[in-house]
Design a protein around this motif. Structure first.
Motif: not given
Length: 620
Positions: A77-103
């Motif tokens: 869950l820490a990889m998601s943008d929900r968690i990333a959006s709560q911080a000002d650091e490292a919230n760029n796309p290369q540090n975010i991967k949203n949950p998806h059932l398949g992967w």
């Protein structure tokens, strides 16, 4: 059912008690119902044995174990943008991967089996089968009561304890006189959750007391005092969720406590493991299996008939070494080639290094768990976050790489330790090691599908998962991501004096643990555990009061009748936890269907109620 319960605990407080007793009780109860029905119609050919119950329990524990080791409440869950959006650091796309059932299912299938291949010593733990029928009835009775209570609570717009005046009168407000008037916003209130009361009945007393002390120290004393430094230590206009403000103190001081405790126990585990192995090597009559620590003074071990029979069966039905090591190599090869396709930030050679190091860490954790009954799965995951995050670097997606490496490491270390626990149970019940291994494989495969589906149900039904202050804040997700940010960015992002406080609490955790180990046990039982104290630092103290109520109930019960409390308390606690956890299923379905409660209820103080009546009068 247990996957739902573990998932709820993962996404609320992050404390997962052992539910093995519950799994054994319910498997025994349901199969006894089935065999009784088969016996009545004359189709029962063989009696239900403890070996069968052990195999069922092994499969269930392996399946719901993925709900924890799968990282749904921390690294994943820490990889998601929900968690990333709560911080000002490292919230760029290369540090975010949203949950998806398949992967998620694919990733878990790749990394969850590799820990099963390896031979490590058995866990030293006894299992009991006495009173199973009555304990199962108690469990189901409390489960039903809690389910019915939740049906009633559904008609409220928010839980009773958060409504109006009652929750706004903090329990400790009159005790801690210098607490600020913002106590309620500082999350110090009753929750009246059967889950946390049940967890309190299962966890040792010192754990519950430590959690409560941590809540009082943080939300009762430290955070109100640090809040007064707003505009001096950090900018006055920063939101409470910013890592440059109050959130930075909450998260990183909790991390300092966790890392200090984890580092101490990690080193302690290595020393104990090395010492134990050295002692076993010196014993000329040592068996392949560590059967007993108690031997006659003349150095010759006396083995009972039961132990001799267990040894004979266990050694006779061993898993061939070429299957263990060949399976490890095969699964590792597939993972090295495919995991980078899911996480491009994590390179194949990094995964190779992880798989080379992982067996050593898995051995230490499994052996240490057997010696101390304390698993350090998340500690090994945090080591991977820092090591691989720093290796990858901030400019190449180091935050996501560290979290993904944490997932690989946690899955290996966790499943290896679980398998050894199951082998010990099988050894005590004379169950075949091969059947235990196959049952573990089947259960792991089930968990790799069931756990992601359960998480996906939560994730889609409740759109505030991972948001601080929500019903499902997933505190460990924010902490794990903050660790990953710290690993690649260093200490530059911390607010003023935060690093100094972190040093103090880091060293303090080590000192407290050292004192706990040096003093007599009767004294150490009253010294708090730093890891437990760290939990409410970030999430709040509401669950700490519930857990303390659970420990008080158990303490009184033990004083009145220790024998019955030891036998039936796990069943009562499991009923509370299961009943509360099972309500999530209909609650999620109702939320997905956008069904609202037919009526709403709130509890107001007399003064507030008079104001509401006066307002309604003006409308009429």
């Amino acid at each position: 059912m247990f996957s739902v319960i573990v998932m709820k605990l993962n996404l609320t407080v992050g404390i997962i008690p052992s539910l093995n007793v519950s799994a054994g009780l319910l498997s025994f109860f349901f199969v006894r119902i089935w065999t009784a029905a088969m016996e009545k119609v004359g189709l029962l050919r063989q009696p239900f044995t403890r070996q069968e119950n052990t195999v069922i329990q092994t499969c269930v524990v392996a399946a719901y174990g993925i709900s924890f080791s799968g990282g749904f409440g921390n690294y994943l869950l820490a990889m998601s943008d929900r968690i990333a959006s709560q911080a000002d650091e490292a919230n760029n796309p290369q540090n975010i991967k949203n949950p998806h059932l398949g992967w998620i299912i694919g990733f878990l299938l790749l990394v969850s089996f590799i820990g099963l291949f390896g031979l490590v010593p058995l866990r030293k733990e006894a299992s009991k089968e006495t009173g199973l029928i009555l304990r199962a009835q108690l469990l189901l009775g409390f489960l039903s009561v809690v389910l019915h209570s939740h049906r009633y609570l559904w008609i409220q717009p928010i839980p009773i304890i958060r409504a109006a005046s009652f929750p706004e009168q903090p329990i400790v407000h009159k005790v801690i006189l210098f607490m600020s008037s913002r106590t309620c916003t500082l999350r110090f209130y009753f929750d009246f959750s059967p889950t946390y009361v049940g967890v309190g009945m299962i966890c040792p007393h010192i754990v519950n007391v430590s959690v409560l002390l941590g809540g009082i120290l943080s939300w009762g004393i430290m955070w109100p005092l640090i809040a007064k430094k707003r505009g001096i230590w950090f900018a006055a206009n920063l939101a409470d969720t910013s890592l440059h403000g109050m959130q930075g103190y909450r998260v990183f001081i909790a991390i300092a406590l966790i890392l200090g405790d984890g580092l101490y126990n990690f080193l302690k585990m290595l020393i104990l493991t090395a010492w134990s192995l050295r002692s076993q090597h010196k014993k000329s009559s040592a068996s392949t299996l560590p059967i007993s620590d108690d031997e006659p003074s003349n150095g010759t071990a006396t083995i009972s008939y039961d132990e001799e029979r267990r040894n004979e069966l266990f050694l006779k039905d061993q898993i061939p070494w070429y299957i263990a090591y060949g399976g490890y190599a095969a699964v590792a090869a597939v993972s090295i080639g495919t995991v980078p396709q899911i996480f491009p930030q994590l390179k194949w050679y990094q995964i190779l290094v992880a798989y080379i190091v992982a067996p050593i860490l898995a051995f230490c954790n499994a052996y240490g768990t057997g010696l101390t009954d304390w698993s350090l799965v998340t500690t090994y995951g945090k080591l991977a976050i820092f090591a691989f995050g720093a290796w990858t670097g901030a400019s190449h997606g180091g935050v996501l790489a560290g979290l993904a490496a944490c997932g690989v490491m946690m899955s290996i270390v966790s499943t290896a330790a679980d398998l050894m626990q199951d082998f010990k149970t099988g050894y005590l019940t004379l169950a075949s090691p091969r059947s235990m291994f196959i049952s573990q494989v089947i259960g792991t495969a089930m968990g790799c599908v069931i756990a992601p589906c359960v998480f996906w149900l939560f994730y889609k039904a409740f759109d505030n998962i991972g948001i601080s202050g929500s019903e499902y804040p997933a505190p460990n997700a924010a902490i794990f991501r903050s660790m990953a940010i710290l690993g690649v960015d260093g200490f530059s992002s911390l607010p003023k004096n935060c690093l100094t406080l972190c040093y103090i609490f880091f060293v303090g955790a080590i000192v407290v643990n050292l004192i706990r180990d040096l003093v007599p046990k009767k004294v150490s039982n009253f010294i708090p555990i730093p890891m437990a104290m760290a939990i409410p630092f970030y999430i709040g103290s509401y669950f700490a009061i519930d857990m303390f109520i659970g420990t008080v109930i158990l303490f009184v019960w033990q004083k009145l009748d220790r024998a019955k409390s030891e036998t039936f308390a796990p069943a009562v606690a499991s009923g509370l936890i299961c009943g509360d956890g099972l309500w999530v299923l209909p609650q999620s379905v109702l939320a997905l269907a956008k069904v609202k409660p037919p009526i709403c209820m709130k509890f107001l103080s007399r003064g507030v109620n008079d104001k509401v009546d006066a307002f309604i009068t003006t409308l009429s």
